[in-house]
Design an enzyme around this catalytic site. Structure first.
Site, PDB file in Angstrom:
ATOM      1  N   HIS A 164      -3.637   5.742   3.556  1.00 47.20           N
ATOM      2  CA  HIS A 164      -4.441   4.587   3.155  1.00 47.20           C
ATOM      3  C   HIS A 164      -3.882   3.284   3.722  1.00 47.20           C
ATOM      4  O   HIS A 164      -4.624   2.444   4.247  1.00 47.20           O
ATOM      5  CB  HIS A 164      -4.490   4.532   1.628  1.00 47.20           C
ATOM      6  CG  HIS A 164      -5.467   3.565   1.054  1.00 47.20           C
ATOM      7  ND1 HIS A 164      -5.145   2.259   0.783  1.00 47.20           N
ATOM      8  CD2 HIS A 164      -6.754   3.712   0.662  1.00 47.20           C
ATOM      9  CE1 HIS A 164      -6.194   1.642   0.250  1.00 47.20           C
ATOM     10  NE2 HIS A 164      -7.188   2.508   0.167  1.00 47.20           N
TER      11      HIS A 164
ATOM     12  N   SER B 197     -11.320  -1.339  -0.558  1.00 45.53           N
ATOM     13  CA  SER B 197     -10.020  -1.262   0.112  1.00 45.53           C
ATOM     14  C   SER B 197     -10.139  -1.574   1.593  1.00 45.53           C
ATOM     15  O   SER B 197      -9.178  -2.021   2.223  1.00 45.53           O
ATOM     16  CB  SER B 197      -9.414   0.134  -0.037  1.00 45.53           C
ATOM     17  OG  SER B 197      -8.831   0.314  -1.290  1.00 45.53           O
TER      18      SER B 197
ATOM     19  N   ASP C 209       0.844  -1.193   0.000  1.00 41.59           N
ATOM     20  CA  ASP C 209       0.000   0.000   0.000  1.00 41.59           C
ATOM     21  C   ASP C 209       0.877   1.239   0.000  1.00 41.59           C
ATOM     22  O   ASP C 209       2.034   1.191  -0.424  1.00 41.59           O
ATOM     23  CB  ASP C 209      -0.929  -0.035   1.223  1.00 41.59           C
ATOM     24  CG  ASP C 209      -2.308   0.537   0.927  1.00 41.59           C
ATOM     25  OD1 ASP C 209      -2.387   1.757   0.685  1.00 41.59           O
ATOM     26  OD2 ASP C 209      -3.290  -0.217   0.932  1.00 41.59           O
TER      27      ASP C 209
END
Length: 561
Positions: free
Chosen positions: A214, A465, A165
């Protein structure tokens, strides 16, 4: 596919909270002017020497190489390099890493609540007392019975979960106890044109940082520590490994992703979570007539490189989990792609997508367990992709618009709360320079502090996600429960067995009736209408069902035939 784009930069209309992008548009300083970077992929069976010779002949210089999968990072000042590389018999093609020339935008799915006219209505209902203070907001843990599963199997420290990520903030007090520094790596140096000014001279941030946010959110859902502080993850005692393959701005280029997967395989990681798609193409096609010859070759190179890298990791014991994507479409019957390419000199243009020759990667790649998203009601989230060809399982991903007709409709609590870096929240304008949450953000950002003054921050996001890490956490629990002494790390489990246990213990969920679901009540156009095909035991919305952590760790493994 995956969630895209998870970048910052928006004005929240309801809360009047201004979020800004900082540090973008800084002149590049990492490379000489005019020098371009490509990821070049060799044809099957071509030797390293032959591939490098072809690259040099085309005018390129190899700066790094991944011999196991025939992938090379190349720099060149030749304007015709891609054409020459495509024409070389030893090479499949060259995919360029190029600055976008336009600022990244807010991910309108993952941070939808910041744009909504009725955002931030409140925290929603509280649930029963949990291990950590904020666990009462984690409806996802309750839905998949992870709260019960941890009484049987909380996770094994020997089990390693890679978060491929934007990075992982190892300083976060809910991440730090489980962070594995020895195996964590950064494969994606900052690119000033899209990521902002480099924080360090090399532009390669330390392995325990996340300037995008994220990845830290994903990591918390997988394995935030159950330590009486903040919140806990699905598998609160496994080890978290940062595989930074994404840029701070949320873009994922081929070379860093491939190298992260190779490292996962070489290091013997048990699970890797992939909540992204490989840029710049939403779908990589072998020969889409709308694309130029060079673009076609670049996509063929991406397809081949990803297949090799995913297979390499799988064959070395890595269970691969991917987010299905937020484009609200049936991946077996995709719509026209109007978002690609999403960076570079060429603006996006319409491309008809042929299901037989186009792939969304990595979620449609080899050996990947693809995860769809549901809201608190268990209904497929309006944004979630679906399809009988791709959906393996469903998991909590959050859905801001869930609960139509009730007081939970359009509330932040319908989304997924998880760990988040303080620095990113400050850049977004949700936390001030003193570390205090600004009044406009108090419904969707939380702060917990220890007696020694160390604080952790948490925020809501939604998307596939957020669904994928729930499944990755359950996969890690399966390895923890049923793994055996093997390999150089001394512990592990064959990915095929992990997948089998994950799928067979998922809670079956039948298609809704009628099967054609309209999201008009949620304010969506007819484009969001979704038809659920399949049986109660397997269908396009839920795959084999909604994952069940408790069943996964209490149901005996099915013997192999």
């Amino acid at each position: 596919m995956v969630s895209k784009r998870f970048t910052v930069g928006v004005v929240a209309t309801a809360a009047a909270l201004t979020l800004t992008v900082t540090g973008l548009g800084v002149p590049a300083s990492a490379e000489p002017a005019g020098l371009r970077t490509f990821t070049v992929v060799a044809e099957d069976g071509v030797s390293t020497d032959a591939a490098i010779a072809a690259i040099r002949s085309a005018g390129g210089t190899v700066v790094s190489r991944s011999d196991e999968v025939g992938v090379y990072q190349v720099t060149t000042d030749r304007a015709d390099f891609a054409t020459k590389a495509t024409a070389a018999a030893a090479l499949i093609g060259a995919a360029e890493e190029k600055a976008i020339g336009r600022k990244p935008r807010l991910d309108r799915v993952e941070q939808e609540h910041l744009l909504a006219a009725k955002a931030a209505k409140g925290a929603g209902k509280q649930r029963g007392k949990k291990l950590d203070p904020l666990d009462d907001k984690l409806w996802g843990l309750e839905m998949i019975r992870a709260d019960k599963a941890r009484t049987v199997e909380p996770g094994d420290r020997r089990v390693t979960v890679g978060v491929l990520d934007t990075g992982v903030d190892a300083s976060h007090p809910d991440i730090a106890p489980n962070f594995n520094w020895a195996l964590s790596r950064n494969f994606a140096p900052d690119i000033p044109e899209i990521d902002g000014e480099c924080e360090v001279a090399s532009c390669l941030d330390p392995a325990g940082t996340d300037d995008g946010g994220h990845g830290t959110h994903v990591a918390g859902t997988i394995g935030a520590a159950a330590n009486g502080f903040g919140l806990s993850g699905v598998a609160p005692k496994v080890s978290l490994v940062n595989l930074k393959g994404g840029q701070d701005s949320g873009y994922f280029f081929l070379n860093p992703v491939v190298n992260a997967l190779l490292h996962a395989g070489r290091s013997g990681l048990d699970v890797v979570n992939m909540s992204f798609y490989v840029d710049p193409w939403l779908y990589n096609c072998t020969a889409n007539p709308a694309d130029s010859p060079e673009a076609q070759a670049a996509q063929r190179a991406t397809i081949r490189a990803m297949k090799r890298a995913l297979t390499f990791a799988h064959n070395r014991g890595v269970t691969l989990v991917g987010a299905l994507g937020n484009n609200h479409e049936d991946l077996g019957d995709p719509r026209t792609d109007v978002s690609s390419p999403n960076y570079g000199d060429v603006a996006p243009y319409p491309r008809e997508i042929d299901n037989d020759s186009c792939w969304n990667l990595p979620t449609e790649g080899a050996h990947v367990i693809s995860v769809a998203s549901v809201g608190p009601s268990g209904k497929k989230a309006d944004y979630s992709n679906y399809g009988t060809e791709q959906t393996a399982v469903a998991a909590p991903g959050g859905w801001f618009r869930d609960g139509f007709g009730t007081d939970t409709f359009r509330t932040d609590a319908n989304m997924i709360l998880s760990t988040y870096p303080k620095k990113v929240l400050q850049e977004e304008g949700a936390v001030d320079e003193d570390g205090n949450i600004v009044p406009e953000a108090e419904t969707f950002v939380f702060k917990e502090c220890k007696a020694n003054g160390v604080c952790g921050y948490y925020t809501y996001l939604q998307g596939t996600s957020m669904a994928a890490p729930h499944a990755s956490g359950v996969a890690a629990l399966i390895v923890s429960r049923y793994g055996k002494q093997q390999g150089r790390n001394g512990y592990g489990m064959a990915p095929g067995l992990v997948e089998q246990q994950l799928l067979r213990t998922a809670a079956e969920r039948a298609c809704p009736q009628p099967r054609l679901v309209s999201y008009a009540n949620e304010g969506r156009s007819a484009e969001f209408d979704a038809y659920c095909d399949g049986s109660p035991s397997f269908n396009g919305f839920y795959g084999h069902g909604i994952i069940d952590a408790y069943a996964a760790v209490t149901t005996p493994l099915k013997p192999r035939r």
